[in-house]
Design a protein around this motif. Sequence first.
Motif, PDB file in Angstrom:
ATOM      1  N   LEU A 104      28.876  35.592  86.638  1.00 37.29           N
ATOM      2  CA  LEU A 104      29.793  35.607  87.588  1.00 37.29           C
ATOM      3  C   LEU A 104      29.967  36.898  88.546  1.00 37.29           C
ATOM      4  O   LEU A 104      29.458  37.927  88.332  1.00 37.29           O
ATOM      5  CB  LEU A 104      31.143  36.038  86.622  1.00 37.29           C
ATOM      6  CG  LEU A 104      31.494  35.014  85.601  1.00 37.29           C
ATOM      7  CD1 LEU A 104      32.453  35.527  84.496  1.00 37.29           C
ATOM      8  CD2 LEU A 104      32.024  33.804  86.293  1.00 37.29           C
ATOM      9  N   GLN A 113      35.702  31.171  91.660  1.00 38.50           N
ATOM     10  CA  GLN A 113      34.260  30.923  91.341  1.00 38.50           C
ATOM     11  C   GLN A 113      34.359  29.602  90.605  1.00 38.50           C
ATOM     12  O   GLN A 113      33.351  28.900  90.997  1.00 38.50           O
ATOM     13  CB  GLN A 113      33.886  31.907  90.377  1.00 38.50           C
ATOM     14  CG  GLN A 113      34.010  33.336  90.975  1.00 38.50           C
ATOM     15  CD  GLN A 113      33.255  34.266  90.165  1.00 38.50           C
ATOM     16  OE1 GLN A 113      32.130  34.204  89.660  1.00 38.50           O
ATOM     17  NE2 GLN A 113      34.136  35.472  89.896  1.00 38.50           N
ATOM     18  N   PRO A 153      36.587  39.128  86.650  1.00 39.52           N
ATOM     19  CA  PRO A 153      35.847  38.908  85.452  1.00 39.52           C
ATOM     20  C   PRO A 153      35.888  40.157  84.428  1.00 39.52           C
ATOM     21  O   PRO A 153      36.100  39.906  83.305  1.00 39.52           O
ATOM     22  CB  PRO A 153      34.388  38.983  86.097  1.00 39.52           C
ATOM     23  CG  PRO A 153      34.582  37.806  87.359  1.00 39.52           C
ATOM     24  CD  PRO A 153      36.065  38.635  87.919  1.00 39.52           C
ATOM     25  N   ARG A 161      34.669  35.217  79.234  1.00 38.72           N
ATOM     26  CA  ARG A 161      33.937  35.097  80.246  1.00 38.72           C
ATOM     27  C   ARG A 161      32.889  33.871  80.297  1.00 38.72           C
ATOM     28  O   ARG A 161      32.659  33.046  81.175  1.00 38.72           O
ATOM     29  CB  ARG A 161      33.149  36.366  80.715  1.00 38.72           C
ATOM     30  CG  ARG A 161      33.962  37.458  81.284  1.00 38.72           C
ATOM     31  CD  ARG A 161      33.127  38.481  81.861  1.00 38.72           C
ATOM     32  NE  ARG A 161      32.393  39.441  80.922  1.00 38.72           N
ATOM     33  CZ  ARG A 161      32.834  40.497  80.361  1.00 38.72           C
ATOM     34  NH1 ARG A 161      33.933  41.112  80.750  1.00 38.72           N
ATOM     35  NH2 ARG A 161      32.222  41.280  79.419  1.00 38.72           N
TER      36      ARG A 161
END
Length: 348
Positions: A104, A113, A153, A161
Amino acid sequence: MEKILSVENLHVSFYSDGGEIAAVRGVSFDVNKGETLAIVGESGSGKSVTAKTLMKLLPKQNSIIKQGDVKYGGKNLVQLTNRDMEKLRGSEISMVFQDPMTSLNPTMTIGKQVMEGLKRHRTMSKKTAYTRTVELLELVGIPDPGERINQYPHQFSGGMRQRVVIAMALACNPKMLIADEPTTALDVTIQAQILELMKELQKKFQTAIILITHDLGVVANMAQRVAVMYAGEIMESGTLDEIFYQPKHPYTWGLLSSMPKLHADRSLPLTPIPGTPPDLSHLPEGCPFAPRCQYALKVCHQYEPGKTKVSTTHTVSCWLEDERAPKVKKPEGIGGMQRGRQSKIAGS
């Protein structure tokens, strides 16, 4: 069953100051729709290199696919250009890596994302992409997705995550998911949740999964078929029952013997595999496992064994399967293991 992917005689090497490193040597396997194929073995056995080769993510400067085909959807992925491969990555074949934090971007919100793949591979408005992202985050079990979509994140736990990474991988409903040690960085409780999530999503979308792992407990809980890799080769492959209950290769015996099992005979000790894997730039003559194998014959140190078909689904590369070889009894405690829903294997 419908075949999704076919890997045939794959050879991959890296070049360094010390010479050629033969990381993958003659690997072949198929993956069917909706099934999980687990590729297992010690660190350095070639599992991750095989996975990255399928995605064409190997470093260009020092790696080469020397031989072999990777056939998917009528295409040979080995021959595709980078541009053509980029169209497949994320849209039809996705990958989940070991450490979600390195997968990430810390400077981008979670929502951006996840939406990145949707915008690249699917024609949809920003509003539609936003709605789809919220749905994906909810699907993988992120609480309050409408709020957390705008977070970064570092505001998520390791397990959350990894759920986000899985959402990214599944955003475009790929036919195949490659999971490279997806739970190694997580604690046992979160690991079980992530594995259960992957099974639920697979059942819902009929996604084929290639699971790269060294944890046989995870394999027992996830896979239908297993390929055992050592020194860049597949030493044994078969259904889960064949590998766990009727293993034929001494390396497979060693992996099973070194794994802790609950509700087993406590008088049976864990038995580590002696020695270390070979240097792939200076492989020994004959079978690469022979120097560590207590059952090795003279021929094992001279010639590599061919593949022997034990059944229509079970193959093994071992001289002990030759009809002229002496009969060897596998170690005590191998072949009566529980698995699946009843599995109490540590780590499952």
